[in-house]
Design an enzyme around this catalytic site. Structure first.
Site, PDB file in Angstrom:
ATOM      1  N   GLU A 107       0.887  -1.174   0.000  1.00 40.33           N
ATOM      2  CA  GLU A 107       0.000   0.000   0.000  1.00 40.33           C
ATOM      3  C   GLU A 107       0.915   1.211   0.000  1.00 40.33           C
ATOM      4  O   GLU A 107       1.570   1.487   1.005  1.00 40.33           O
ATOM      5  CB  GLU A 107      -0.876   0.016   1.259  1.00 40.33           C
TER       6      GLU A 107
ATOM      7  N   GLU B  60       4.021  13.461  -4.431  1.00 45.14           N
ATOM      8  CA  GLU B  60       3.298  13.448  -3.166  1.00 45.14           C
ATOM      9  C   GLU B  60       4.015  14.367  -2.171  1.00 45.14           C
ATOM     10  O   GLU B  60       5.204  14.206  -1.928  1.00 45.14           O
ATOM     11  CB  GLU B  60       3.301  12.007  -2.642  1.00 45.14           C
TER      12      GLU B  60
HETATM   13  P1  NAD Z   1       8.606   4.853   4.471  1.00 48.14           P
HETATM   14  O1  NAD Z   1       8.481   3.998   3.268  1.00 48.14           O
HETATM   15  O2  NAD Z   1       9.802   5.683   4.622  1.00 48.14           O
HETATM   16  O3  NAD Z   1       8.503   3.977   5.794  1.00 48.14           O
HETATM   17  C1  NAD Z   1       7.447   3.071   6.005  1.00 48.14           C
HETATM   18  C2  NAD Z   1       7.943   1.966   6.909  1.00 48.14           C
HETATM   19  O4  NAD Z   1       8.936   1.211   6.221  1.00 48.14           O
HETATM   20  C3  NAD Z   1       8.607   2.436   8.204  1.00 48.14           C
HETATM   21  O5  NAD Z   1       8.248   1.552   9.237  1.00 48.14           O
HETATM   22  C4  NAD Z   1      10.095   2.316   7.889  1.00 48.14           C
HETATM   23  O6  NAD Z   1      10.890   2.123   9.022  1.00 48.14           O
HETATM   24  C5  NAD Z   1      10.122   1.088   7.009  1.00 48.14           C
HETATM   25  N1  NAD Z   1      11.249   0.984   6.086  1.00 48.14           N
HETATM   26  C6  NAD Z   1      12.048   1.976   5.613  1.00 48.14           C
HETATM   27  N2  NAD Z   1      12.959   1.459   4.748  1.00 48.14           N
HETATM   28  C7  NAD Z   1      12.713   0.124   4.668  1.00 48.14           C
HETATM   29  C8  NAD Z   1      13.289  -0.952   3.923  1.00 48.14           C
HETATM   30  N3  NAD Z   1      14.281  -0.753   3.075  1.00 48.14           N
HETATM   31  N4  NAD Z   1      12.776  -2.201   4.069  1.00 48.14           N
HETATM   32  C9  NAD Z   1      11.728  -2.417   4.894  1.00 48.14           C
HETATM   33  N5  NAD Z   1      11.148  -1.448   5.630  1.00 48.14           N
HETATM   34  C10 NAD Z   1      11.623  -0.186   5.509  1.00 48.14           C
HETATM   35  O7  NAD Z   1       7.269   5.705   4.465  1.00 48.14           O
HETATM   36  P2  NAD Z   1       6.831   6.798   5.524  1.00 48.14           P
HETATM   37  O8  NAD Z   1       7.528   8.048   5.174  1.00 48.14           O
HETATM   38  O9  NAD Z   1       6.923   6.269   6.904  1.00 48.14           O
HETATM   39  O10 NAD Z   1       5.253   6.906   5.215  1.00 48.14           O
HETATM   40  C11 NAD Z   1       4.750   7.751   4.295  1.00 48.14           C
HETATM   41  C12 NAD Z   1       4.385   7.023   3.021  1.00 48.14           C
HETATM   42  O11 NAD Z   1       3.442   5.977   3.284  1.00 48.14           O
HETATM   43  C13 NAD Z   1       3.698   7.934   2.046  1.00 48.14           C
HETATM   44  O12 NAD Z   1       4.254   7.774   0.777  1.00 48.14           O
HETATM   45  C14 NAD Z   1       2.243   7.459   2.062  1.00 48.14           C
HETATM   46  O13 NAD Z   1       1.537   7.733   0.897  1.00 48.14           O
HETATM   47  C15 NAD Z   1       2.381   6.020   2.331  1.00 48.14           C
HETATM   48  N6  NAD Z   1       1.147   5.472   2.896  1.00 48.14           N
HETATM   49  C16 NAD Z   1       0.359   4.670   2.116  1.00 48.14           C
HETATM   50  C17 NAD Z   1      -0.838   4.162   2.608  1.00 48.14           C
HETATM   51  C18 NAD Z   1      -1.707   3.286   1.754  1.00 48.14           C
HETATM   52  O14 NAD Z   1      -2.582   2.627   2.297  1.00 48.14           O
HETATM   53  N7  NAD Z   1      -1.503   3.239   0.450  1.00 48.14           N
HETATM   54  C19 NAD Z   1      -1.220   4.446   3.909  1.00 48.14           C
HETATM   55  C20 NAD Z   1      -0.404   5.263   4.692  1.00 48.14           C
HETATM   56  C21 NAD Z   1       0.785   5.763   4.165  1.00 48.14           C
END
Ligand code: NAD
Length: 477
Positions: free
Chosen positions: A254, A385
């Site tokens: 997601e 975004e």
């Molecule tokens: P992010 O991708 O930086 O982090 C998300 C999670 O992934 C965190 O727990 C982080 O620690 C972990 N992570 C980071 N690098 C990783 C890796 N290489 N392998 C595995 N895990 C890793 O995102 P964010 O900045 O925390 O969240 C914002 C983003 O999430 C936005 O782009 C938003 O649109 C998206 N989002 C999507 C939905 C949906 O349902 N489509 C819902 C909420 C947020």
């Protein structure tokens, strides 16, 4: 008559934040073998607690605990028995709702009226809903055989809600889980771990490991994880897809979004203004399906923008625990920097910035509700975004032009349509490439309704009957 503002703060005394937290593995809190990191209150920059950073060895321990619980207990239990645990968890969430809401607002920065009235009620509803499925899986259309151990990684914008979206369907289907909350918002997941203890959930069924990207990587690449569920940025989602490619892990992603909120000239304008405000300023715009691109029909654009600015000027920004607050703090200094940078790109590209005039608190991370007009499709602020309280405004003349502009994005998560005509709603919904289309409303969530994206917004659905597919082997298994 003069008016003095009287704040109505929710009491912080309802939460008990410990100075340090360990990992929740096999039903118990353990210190872990890694280092620790701090989690802060983004509204004040106060350090709230030290939290353990799970190492590869800790993740391995958690996966082993989840495997044992899966093989020996959870997959052998009848659906009706599993449901009892899920109902119990749902009820405890309701009972401890105030505590969860206050903690979520302190660690995340979101207004208490949102954590109290939106996040926590939907979290409980999610557990109730999937509890109802646990003994009816044979009617799901996806079979009733669980996958095994699910590795789940979630973001910081809806910490508890994303946890519920992941854990409730996984458990209902008979899987066990290892979940990692985001590094800036670990506290409600750790409180949820206490709730699992309180509900007497068998040890190892839910394991919570805290940490940052490396911990997430260790979960998704662990050879004994059968299913990876990720919510977060498109960039990390792509990295995860590469990691699991060629393995037999099942995966759902997601990811990000750049939703169009489309307002036609026959729309009820004041309602549409409320929907635009809700679409982009709810949760400080930290919403994957936020209506961050306003597409307004040219003939009503001036009037609508005037009303929108007037309404935005009444938004109250400040202490997330104040029950009057509409817009809280940006979740982290890093996210604030990203919002600032992309907004400056908007200035440089020639768009016109308008922001609410208000005094921002001196401590913490804040960004005023902002709109950019004079935006064109080629502008980065119309394509990327921003994930903050920033709205890009574009205009259109015909429904076809609205569709073309709305679909001209690498994302495809959600869209909104505002019009008086039912037939137009249906034809727009059919032509919009978005997983969710809201009509004359926005940002409505319900556990019975599937949610998910197209294109770079990811794949798989969460919520509803469709949400079970991600955690079952399929009808032929
Ligand atoms: P992010 O991708 O930086 O982090 C998300 C999670 O992934 C965190 O727990 C982080 O620690 C972990 N992570 C980071 N690098 C990783 C890796 N290489 N392998 C595995 N895990 C890793 O995102 P964010 O900045 O925390 O969240 C914002 C983003 O999430 C936005 O782009 C938003 O649109 C998206 N989002 C999507 C939905 C949906 O349902 N489509 C819902 C909420 C947020």
């Amino acid at each position: 008559m003069s008016f003095e503002y009287a704040p109505a703060p929710e009491s912080r005394a309802v939460v008990d934040i410990k100075p340090s937290y360990g990992l929740f593995i096999n039903g118990e809190f353990t210190d872990g073998t890694g280092t620790a990191f701090k989690t802060i209150n983004p509204a004040t920059e106060e350090v709230l607690a030290e939290v353990a950073e799970a190492s590869d060895a800790d993740v391995d321990e958690a996966v082993k605990a989840a495997r044992r619980a899966y093989t020996r207990v959870w997959s052998r239990m009848s659906g009706a028995e599993r449901a009892k645990y899920l109902y119990r968890i749902a009820r405890i969430i309701q009972e401890r709702g105030r505590e969860l809401a206050v903690l979520e607002s302190i660690d995340n920065g979101k207004p208490i009226k949102e954590s109290r009235d939106v996040d926590v009620p939907i979290v409980a509803a999610h557990f109730f809903y999937y509890a109802g499925w646990a003994d009816k899986l044979e009617y799901s259309g996806y079979g009733s055989t669980p996958l095994g151990v699910a590795g789940q990684v979630i973001p910081w914008n809806f910490p508890l809600l994303m946890l519920a979206w992941k854990i409730a369907p996984a458990l209902a289907c008979g899987n066990t889980v290892v979940l990692k909350p985001a590094e800036t918002t670990p506290l409600t997941a750790l409180l949820f771990a206490e709730i699992c203890q309180q509900a007497d959930l068998p040890p190892g069924v839910v394991n919570i490991v805290t940490g940052a990207g490396d911990t997430g990587r260790a979960i998704v690449s662990h050879p004994d994880v059968d299913k990876v569920a990720f919510t977060g940025s498109t960039e990390v989602g792509k990295a995860i897809a590469r990691t699991v490619a060629g393995t037999d892990k099942k995966v759902t992603l997601e990811l990000g979004g750049k939703a169009a909120n489309i307002v036609f000239d026959d729309a009820p304008v004041d309602q549409a203004v409320e929907g635009i405000v809700n679409g982009i300023f709810f949760n400080q715009g930290h919403v994957c399906c936020a209506g961050s691109r306003l597409l307004v029909q040219e003939s009503i654009a001036d009037d609508l923008l005037e009303r929108l600015k007037r309404r935005m000027s009444t938004l109250r920004m400040g202490d997330p625990l104040d029950k009057n607050t509409d817009v809280g703090a940006i979740n982290s200094g890093e996210q604030l920097m990203r919002i600032r940078e992309l907004s400056e790109v908007g200035d440089a590209e020639g768009a016109e910035r308008w922001e609410v005039a208000c005094d921002l608190p001196t401590k913490g991370f804040w960004f005023p509700p902002t709109i950019f007009t004079g935006v064109s499709q080629a502008h980065r602020i119309a394509r990327e975004e921003i994930f903050g309280p920033v709205l890009s405004v574009l205009t259109f003349r015909t429904p076809s032009e609205a569709i073309e502009k709305a679909n001209n994005t690498p994302f495809g998560l959600s869209a909104g349509v505002w019009t008086d005509k039912g037939s137009r709603i249906l034809s727009m919904a059919n032509r919009l490439r978005a997983g969710v289309v809201w009509a004359n409303t926005f940002n409505k969530f319900d556990p019975t309704s599937p949610f998910g994206g197209y294109k770079e917004s990811g794949y798989g659905r969460e919520g509803g009957r469709h949400g079970l597919e991600a955690y079952l082997k399929g009808a032929d298994a």
